[in-house]
Design a protein around this motif. Structure first.
Motif, PDB file in Angstrom:
ATOM      1  N   LYS A  88      14.842 -13.329  31.712  1.00  0.00           N
ATOM      2  CA  LYS A  88      15.300 -12.472  32.807  1.00  0.00           C
ATOM      3  C   LYS A  88      16.771 -12.728  33.115  1.00  0.00           C
ATOM      4  CE  LYS A  88      14.365 -11.218  37.586  1.00  0.00           C
ATOM      5  NZ  LYS A  88      13.655 -11.556  38.829  1.00  0.00           N
ATOM      6  N   GLU A  89      17.130 -13.989  33.153  1.00  0.00           N
ATOM      7  CA  GLU A  89      18.525 -14.375  33.425  1.00  0.00           C
ATOM      8  C   GLU A  89      19.460 -13.829  32.350  1.00  0.00           C
ATOM      9  OE1 GLU A  89      20.838 -18.584  33.058  1.00  0.00           O
ATOM     10  OE2 GLU A  89      18.937 -18.634  34.156  1.00  0.00           O
ATOM     11  N   CYS A  90      19.027 -13.905  31.094  1.00  0.00           N
ATOM     12  CA  CYS A  90      19.836 -13.411  29.981  1.00  0.00           C
ATOM     13  C   CYS A  90      20.042 -11.897  30.069  1.00  0.00           C
ATOM     14  CB  CYS A  90      19.171 -13.777  28.656  1.00  0.00           C
ATOM     15  SG  CYS A  90      20.117 -13.258  27.216  1.00  0.00           S
ATOM     16  N   GLU A 133      19.867 -10.013  32.674  1.00  0.00           N
ATOM     17  CA  GLU A 133      20.687  -9.666  33.842  1.00  0.00           C
ATOM     18  C   GLU A 133      22.173  -9.871  33.552  1.00  0.00           C
ATOM     19  OE1 GLU A 133      19.069 -12.080  36.978  1.00  0.00           O
ATOM     20  OE2 GLU A 133      17.431 -10.669  37.383  1.00  0.00           O
ATOM     21  N   LYS A 134      22.476 -10.897  32.758  1.00  0.00           N
ATOM     22  CA  LYS A 134      23.869 -11.199  32.450  1.00  0.00           C
ATOM     23  C   LYS A 134      24.412 -10.340  31.317  1.00  0.00           C
ATOM     24  CE  LYS A 134      27.032 -15.002  31.562  1.00  0.00           C
ATOM     25  NZ  LYS A 134      27.208 -16.458  31.444  1.00  0.00           N
ATOM     26  N   THR A 137      23.712  -7.080  29.776  1.00  0.00           N
ATOM     27  CA  THR A 137      22.929  -5.871  30.064  1.00  0.00           C
ATOM     28  C   THR A 137      22.793  -4.908  28.889  1.00  0.00           C
ATOM     29  OG1 THR A 137      24.932  -4.815  30.927  1.00  0.00           O
ATOM     30  CG2 THR A 137      23.510  -5.949  32.515  1.00  0.00           C
TER      31      THR A 137
END
Length: 199
Positions: free
Chosen positions: A18-20, A22-23, A25
């Motif tokens: 999820k973090e990846c 979000e960063k 896109t």
């Protein structure tokens, strides 16, 4: 020159999925929808795309040379690491294989403390890109890793993918990426596949 000891010190860094996303896109993503028995897909529009190949008498030779060329090109651009992520939410070690190169690749992930449930991304230091690409290429060729695995640089202006034939699919996200990267590619051992079709 990177030694085996240096490679041990340069472990893979895990990033939550999820973090990846979000960063970064513009990573391609596929989600299987049971109700329609098909995928919802996101594949961004790119500024330009190329398929690059490199000569090799065997697949092993080809991917060894490919990994070194990718590393050298990115190093010349000042890129210190790449982020790799599968386009589906499926663990990297979901499938097993008894085929020697694929088994070695799975053991490589295991040795780097990648658990069987990990679905996220890896940040891979530039020094171990050839080793990582070698293992990733065997996982892809043998269909041991199920998602298509893409990678990007920290500035997120390129997206790449190594296909089952050992070719480098390069997507440039803007004109600046083309200006900075193309001279290095032209001076490398890569050749452009004019029709863009892999074999």
């Amino acid at each position: 020159m990177t030694t085996y000891i240096d490679e041990i010190r340069m472990m893979l860094t895990k990033i939550k999925r999820k973090e990846c996303l979000e960063k970064y896109t513009l990573f391609p993503v596929r989600v299987f929808v049971k109700s329609k028995q098909d995928y919802n897909e996101f594949f961004p529009e790119f500024y330009k795309s190329y398929v690059l190949t490199i000569a090799g008498k065997s697949f092993k030779t080809k991917i060894t040379r490919l990994g070194k060329e990718v590393r050298d090109i990115l190093k010349d651009m000042g890129i210190k690491d790449l982020v790799f992520l599968g386009d589906e939410n499926i663990p990297w070690r979901y499938r097993n294989s008894d085929y020697k190169p694929a088994k070695a690749a799975l053991n490589y992930l295991k040795d780097n403390k990648i658990g069987k449930k990990f679905k996220g991304a890896f940040r891979v230091e530039i020094g171990i890109i050839p080793t990582f690409i070698k293992h990733l290429s065997w996982l892809t060729r043998t269909n041991t890793v199920l998602p298509y695995v893409y990678f990007t640089n920290p500035e997120h202006n390129i997206v790449g993918h190594i296909c089952q034939y050992g070719n480098f699919h390069l997507h440039l996200l803007n004109e600046e990426a083309e200006i900075s990267m193309m001279p290095n590619i032209v001076d490398s051992k890569f050749e452009f596949l004019i029709d863009g079709h892999c074999t």
